[in-house]
Design an enzyme around this catalytic site. Structure first.
Site, mmCIF file in Angstrom:
data_model
loop_
_atom_site.group_PDB
_atom_site.id
_atom_site.type_symbol
_atom_site.label_atom_id
_atom_site.label_comp_id
_atom_site.label_asym_id
_atom_site.label_seq_id
_atom_site.Cartn_x
_atom_site.Cartn_y
_atom_site.Cartn_z
ATOM 1 N N MET A 1 43.128 19.287 142.301
ATOM 2 C CA MET A 1 42.493 18.556 141.226
ATOM 3 C C MET A 1 41.577 17.502 141.838
ATOM 4 S SD MET A 1 44.144 15.883 138.417
ATOM 5 C CE MET A 1 45.749 16.127 139.005
ATOM 6 N N PRO A 2 40.271 17.700 141.820
ATOM 7 C CA PRO A 2 39.346 16.687 142.322
ATOM 8 C C PRO A 2 39.387 15.417 141.466
ATOM 9 C CG PRO A 2 38.274 18.819 142.240
ATOM 10 C CD PRO A 2 39.580 18.945 141.509
#
Length: 68
Positions: A1-2
């Site tokens: 998850m950036p």
């Protein structure tokens, strides 16, 4: 998850902040191929008086900064 964190001087419109979030999300999807719904963007707004440029608070006038 950036997770993308951005610190900026307060005062931009809600529309400008939405556009920034949208653009950063688009760039992260393009660069990482991460699913759009996994991208997180946090905008942290700082008062101009708490943002220093060249040793002077950004919100200070020239006279307050000692340059005039």
């Amino acid at each position: 998850m950036p997770l993308i964190q951005v610190t900026l001087i307060e005062g931009r419109s809600a529309e400008a902040k939405s556009a920034l979030i949208r653009g950063l999300t688009d760039a992260a999807v393009d660069a990482t191929a991460a699913p759009r719904d996994s991208i997180r963007v946090i905008l942290q707004e700082v008062p101009a008086a708490h943002w220093g440029v060249g040793g002077v608070p950004k919100g200070a006038s020239v006279k307050e900064a000692g340059h005039g």
